[in-house]
Write a protein that holds these residues in place. Structure first.
Motif, PDB file in Angstrom:
ATOM      1  N   ARG A 282       0.750  -1.036  -0.187  1.00 66.94           N
ATOM      2  CA  ARG A 282       0.040  -0.097   0.100  1.00 66.94           C
ATOM      3  C   ARG A 282       0.938   1.244   0.064  1.00 66.94           C
ATOM      4  N   LEU A 283       2.318   1.021  -0.307  1.00 71.22           N
ATOM      5  CA  LEU A 283       3.022   2.897   0.508  1.00 71.22           C
ATOM      6  C   LEU A 283       3.516   2.638  -1.607  1.00 71.22           C
ATOM      7  N   ASN A 284       2.938   3.906  -1.297  1.00 71.53           N
ATOM      8  CA  ASN A 284       3.083   5.081  -2.498  1.00 71.53           C
ATOM      9  C   ASN A 284       4.613   5.088  -2.894  1.00 71.53           C
ATOM     10  N   GLU A 285       5.002   5.883  -3.768  1.00 74.85           N
ATOM     11  CA  GLU A 285       6.164   6.313  -4.036  1.00 74.85           C
ATOM     12  C   GLU A 285       6.560   7.025  -3.017  1.00 74.85           C
ATOM     13  N   LYS A 286       6.336   7.832  -2.826  1.00 72.66           N
ATOM     14  CA  LYS A 286       6.444   8.743  -1.602  1.00 72.66           C
ATOM     15  C   LYS A 286       7.314   7.866  -0.228  1.00 72.66           C
ATOM     16  N   THR A 287       6.893   6.841   0.123  1.00 74.84           N
ATOM     17  CA  THR A 287       7.381   6.266   1.274  1.00 74.84           C
ATOM     18  C   THR A 287       8.113   5.414   0.492  1.00 74.84           C
ATOM     19  N   ASP A 288       8.630   4.859  -0.681  1.00 74.77           N
ATOM     20  CA  ASP A 288       8.890   3.638  -1.643  1.00 74.77           C
ATOM     21  C   ASP A 288      10.944   4.276  -1.077  1.00 74.77           C
ATOM     22  N   GLY A 289      11.177   2.462  -0.780  1.00 75.41           N
ATOM     23  CA  GLY A 289      12.834   1.909   0.041  1.00 75.41           C
ATOM     24  C   GLY A 289      12.360   1.573   1.625  1.00 75.41           C
ATOM     25  N   SER A 290      11.389   2.372   1.702  1.00 75.06           N
ATOM     26  CA  SER A 290      11.717   2.832   3.403  1.00 75.06           C
ATOM     27  C   SER A 290      10.740   1.598   5.003  1.00 75.06           C
ATOM     28  N   MET A 291      11.661   0.667   4.337  1.00 73.41           N
ATOM     29  CA  MET A 291      10.683  -1.090   4.592  1.00 73.41           C
ATOM     30  C   MET A 291      10.734  -1.076   6.609  1.00 73.41           C
ATOM     31  N   ASN A 292      10.848  -0.263   6.844  1.00 75.32           N
ATOM     32  CA  ASN A 292      10.351   0.616   8.608  1.00 75.32           C
ATOM     33  C   ASN A 292       8.894   0.391   8.990  1.00 75.32           C
ATOM     34  N   SER A 293       7.811  -0.904   8.353  1.00 76.43           N
ATOM     35  CA  SER A 293       6.682  -0.591   8.719  1.00 76.43           C
ATOM     36  C   SER A 293       6.967  -0.393   9.353  1.00 76.43           C
ATOM     37  N   SER A 294       5.218   0.271  10.174  1.00 73.90           N
ATOM     38  CA  SER A 294       4.493   0.317  11.432  1.00 73.90           C
ATOM     39  C   SER A 294       3.811  -0.703  11.710  1.00 73.90           C
TER      40      SER A 294
ATOM     41  N   VAL B 116      30.192  19.279  -4.586  1.00 73.74           N
ATOM     42  CA  VAL B 116      29.389  19.346  -3.304  1.00 73.74           C
ATOM     43  C   VAL B 116      27.770  19.999  -3.661  1.00 73.74           C
ATOM     44  N   ALA B 117      27.944  20.411  -4.697  1.00 75.18           N
ATOM     45  CA  ALA B 117      26.771  20.566  -5.451  1.00 75.18           C
ATOM     46  C   ALA B 117      26.251  19.672  -5.636  1.00 75.18           C
ATOM     47  N   THR B 118      26.987  18.193  -6.386  1.00 70.31           N
ATOM     48  CA  THR B 118      25.919  17.121  -7.025  1.00 70.31           C
ATOM     49  C   THR B 118      25.655  16.444  -5.565  1.00 70.31           C
ATOM     50  N   PHE B 119      26.612  16.687  -4.882  1.00 67.25           N
ATOM     51  CA  PHE B 119      25.853  15.573  -3.373  1.00 67.25           C
ATOM     52  C   PHE B 119      24.336  16.738  -2.615  1.00 67.25           C
ATOM     53  N   PHE B 120      24.809  17.866  -3.074  1.00 67.31           N
ATOM     54  CA  PHE B 120      23.817  18.842  -2.321  1.00 67.31           C
ATOM     55  C   PHE B 120      22.328  18.642  -3.112  1.00 67.31           C
ATOM     56  N   ILE B 121      22.151  18.495  -4.322  1.00 69.54           N
ATOM     57  CA  ILE B 121      21.553  18.517  -4.648  1.00 69.54           C
ATOM     58  C   ILE B 121      20.448  17.895  -5.013  1.00 69.54           C
ATOM     59  N   THR B 122      21.424  16.794  -5.066  1.00 69.28           N
ATOM     60  CA  THR B 122      20.692  15.201  -5.906  1.00 69.28           C
ATOM     61  C   THR B 122      19.826  14.683  -4.337  1.00 69.28           C
ATOM     62  N   TRP B 123      20.713  15.302  -3.330  1.00 71.80           N
ATOM     63  CA  TRP B 123      20.233  14.914  -1.679  1.00 71.80           C
ATOM     64  C   TRP B 123      19.125  15.688  -1.694  1.00 71.80           C
ATOM     65  N   LEU B 124      18.948  16.637  -1.906  1.00 69.63           N
ATOM     66  CA  LEU B 124      17.498  17.757  -2.146  1.00 69.63           C
ATOM     67  C   LEU B 124      16.843  17.146  -3.183  1.00 69.63           C
ATOM     68  N   THR B 125      17.067  15.874  -3.818  1.00 66.57           N
ATOM     69  CA  THR B 125      15.782  15.854  -4.792  1.00 66.57           C
ATOM     70  C   THR B 125      15.101  14.324  -4.347  1.00 66.57           C
ATOM     71  N   SER B 126      16.168  13.622  -3.686  1.00 67.88           N
ATOM     72  CA  SER B 126      16.181  12.700  -2.444  1.00 67.88           C
ATOM     73  C   SER B 126      14.660  13.080  -1.466  1.00 67.88           C
ATOM     74  N   GLU B 127      15.253  13.495  -0.167  1.00 66.53           N
ATOM     75  CA  GLU B 127      14.778  13.734   0.192  1.00 66.53           C
ATOM     76  C   GLU B 127      12.659  14.603  -0.257  1.00 66.53           C
ATOM     77  N   ILE B 128      12.729  15.273  -1.325  1.00 69.78           N
ATOM     78  CA  ILE B 128      11.399  16.252  -1.519  1.00 69.78           C
ATOM     79  C   ILE B 128      10.510  15.209  -2.842  1.00 69.78           C
ATOM     80  N   ASN B 129      11.851  14.025  -3.009  1.00 72.17           N
ATOM     81  CA  ASN B 129      10.880  13.203  -3.757  1.00 72.17           C
ATOM     82  C   ASN B 129      10.539  14.088  -5.260  1.00 72.17           C
ATOM     83  N   LEU B 130      11.293  15.269  -5.468  1.00 70.82           N
ATOM     84  CA  LEU B 130      10.732  15.997  -7.047  1.00 70.82           C
ATOM     85  C   LEU B 130      12.769  16.131  -7.656  1.00 70.82           C
TER      86      LEU B 130
END
Length: 505
Positions: free
Chosen positions: A14-26, A344-358
């Motif tokens: 039932r998970l959508n892409e926003k929670t994809d990869g986080s398998m620590n289900s409650s 530095v820019a690659t890691f920071f910007i890519t990290w933001l894309t992963s966190e915001i999922n955009l």
């Protein structure tokens, strides 16, 4: 699948892409058995994450770093002796366009062999460590031979062979990451992987500066030692790749993942990407459908546009810095802050894309930074410091795009055929940008390089347009999918979703 994973399977479906990869289900706290199961899953997830992050990413990243270094060290070797009788060009009696030819001839076999090599890797007929490490060792030997050749024709032959034996390596490394990480996890790992590659030119300037002190040692000019030392380093690291590179997830070695960890990882990947095993709908997609898929070609063209800038910088930034007034040795060192800014820019910007999922908004922002850099070059501001600053805009705008695009394509493909072909095509055809960059910086136009700078600006604008189109098409495709699914029964949706999944953008 062992019993401990069954509750997670029901929850994660039932998970959508926003929670994809986080398998620590409650789980329901009233059930002691489920609480124990949840804790066991968290322990397994931590172990799997650390094992992948501490072995797979460094192994593939170090491999890509050395490959990138071996591919581009010719620019550093050239800059050590521009205009000198014992420099690279004069020593080998190169014609006026000889350096450009030595750059682009590498990519002819590299592009042609990329997809077949990745299909061989995905078939599991040859262990990844053997295939990738063996080719890497041969690559190192050929790299050393560049420092020993006595003729221009010999250099061209070696550059061609370098392209042959590097073909499986960058695409194979990206394929390995795609198969070991969920769609959301892969974004940051591609940033780490790509930053290893950027570390190659970051330190190559310092290394070339140090190796110039060997000028005359053993009867070899300094530029020859650049090839010899870096090629020898590649051979040494290749031995570690052969021994330590893990197999594909279903066949992961027990010393890397034990049976429970392997089952848990396969479960995570199935939740994220769907069933990809033999006999599944994704597995049975005919290869011709993969080869004509618009997602692969459109996002690869976006990568191509970004790589025009990346390849221009890797091949010509030492030359450009020399022409800004710095000596060849100082110019080598001055490239280092530019590449560091890109990391530095690659890691920071890519990290933001992963966190915001955009992805798309950050890609467009990065392209704007790139546009600023090329615009300064086209206008040709006389002040050397301003033109040096333009390289920072280009680096911080270009390199984040490349890692984000790798993750974006990987996240929007399902099945090993799609991943093998898609990642190979992006890395292979995307690197055809080197054909462009190696032929538009014309020596006679030095130092303004009107053709080179105008071409870089044009492809950057095209990249902005193509990225916008990709975002729009993925958005429209998701809306159409929602309308189709709304008319289906639950059973029909389950069958439909095996191939038609929700795209991310």
């Amino acid at each position: 699948m062992t019993e401990v994973f069954k509750p997670a399977a029901r929850e994660n479906s039932r998970l959508n892409e926003k929670t994809d990869g986080s398998m620590n289900s409650s789980f329901n706290s009233t059930s002691a058995a489920e609480a124990v199961s949840s804790e066991e899953e968290r322990r397994l997830d931590r172990a799997i994450r650390w094992k992948r992050d501490l072995l797979l990413v460094p192994i593939t990243g170090a491999m890509y770093m050395l490959l990138f270094l071996d591919r581009t060290n010719i620019a550093n070797a050239r800059s050590l002796g521009i205009g000198k009788p014992d420099g690279l060009e004069m020593s080998l009696r190169m014609p006026a366009d000889g350096f450009n030819t030595a750059l682009w001839i590498f990519y002819v076999p590299f592009v042609l062999a990329e997809i077949p090599a990745n299909l061989i890797l995905s078939s599991s007929r040859i262990r990844p460590g053997t295939l990738l490490g063996g080719q890497m060792f041969i690559l190192g030997v050929l790299g050393m031979c560049q420092g020993l050749t006595q003729s221009y024709g010999g250099l061209l032959a070696l550059r061609f062979l370098l392209g042959v034996f590097e073909a499986a390596l960058p695409a194979g490394a990206t394929y390995m990451i795609s198969t070991y990480y969920t769609r959301r996890e892969a974004a940051v790992r591609f940033a780490w992987f790509f930053n290893f590659a950027l570390a190659g030119p970051l330190f190559s300037g310092l290394l070339a500066y140090a190796l110039e002190a060997l000028d005359g040692a053993g009867g070899y000019q300094g530029w020859r030692w650049v090839f010899i030392v870096e090629g020898l380093t590649t051979c040494v690291v290749a031995v570690f790749v052969v021994c330590l590179c893990p197999n594909l997830p279903p066949h992961a070695q027990p010393w890397f993942l034990n049976a429970r960890e392997r089952d848990r990882l396969l479960h995570q990947l199935e939740v994220s990407r769907g069933l990809e095993t033999k006999g599944s709908a994704a597995y049975n997609v005919p290869i011709w459908k993969v080869l004509v898929d618009w997602r692969i070609h459109l996002l690869t063209m976006c990568f191509f546009c970004a790589d025009v800038t990346a390849s221009s910088m890797s091949s010509f930034s030492p030359t450009i810095l020399t022409e800004l007034g710095w000596t060849s040795t100082v110019a080598q060192l001055m490239t280092m802050p530019v590449w560091a800014a890109g990391i530095v820019a690659t890691f920071f910007i890519t990290w933001l894309t992963s966190e915001i999922n955009l992805r798309a908004p950050f890609l467009l922002f990065s392209i704007v930074l790139q546009l600023v850099g090329w615009s300064i070059m086209v206008v040709y501001v006389p002040t050397a410091g301003v033109r040096y600053l333009a390289l920072f805009f280009m680096a911080t705008g270009t390199f984040p795009q490349m890692s984000i695009l790798m993750g974006w394509l990987s996240a929007n493909l399902r099945g090993h055929k799609y991943l093998a072909v898609g990642m190979a095509w992006m890395v292979g055809f995307g690197n055809c940008a080197n054909f462009v960059s190696s032929n538009v910086f014309i020596s006679a136009e030095s130092p303004r390089y009107r053709t080179g700078f105008a071409t870089g600006l044009a492809f950057t604008i095209l990249g902005f347009v193509l990225t916008s189109i990709a975002f729009a098409l993925l958005y429209v495709s998701n809306k159409r999918r929602d309308r189709i699914r709304a008319r289906m029964t639950d059973a029909q949706r389950e069958d439909y979703d095996k191939l038609h999944f929700e795209f991310v953008y």
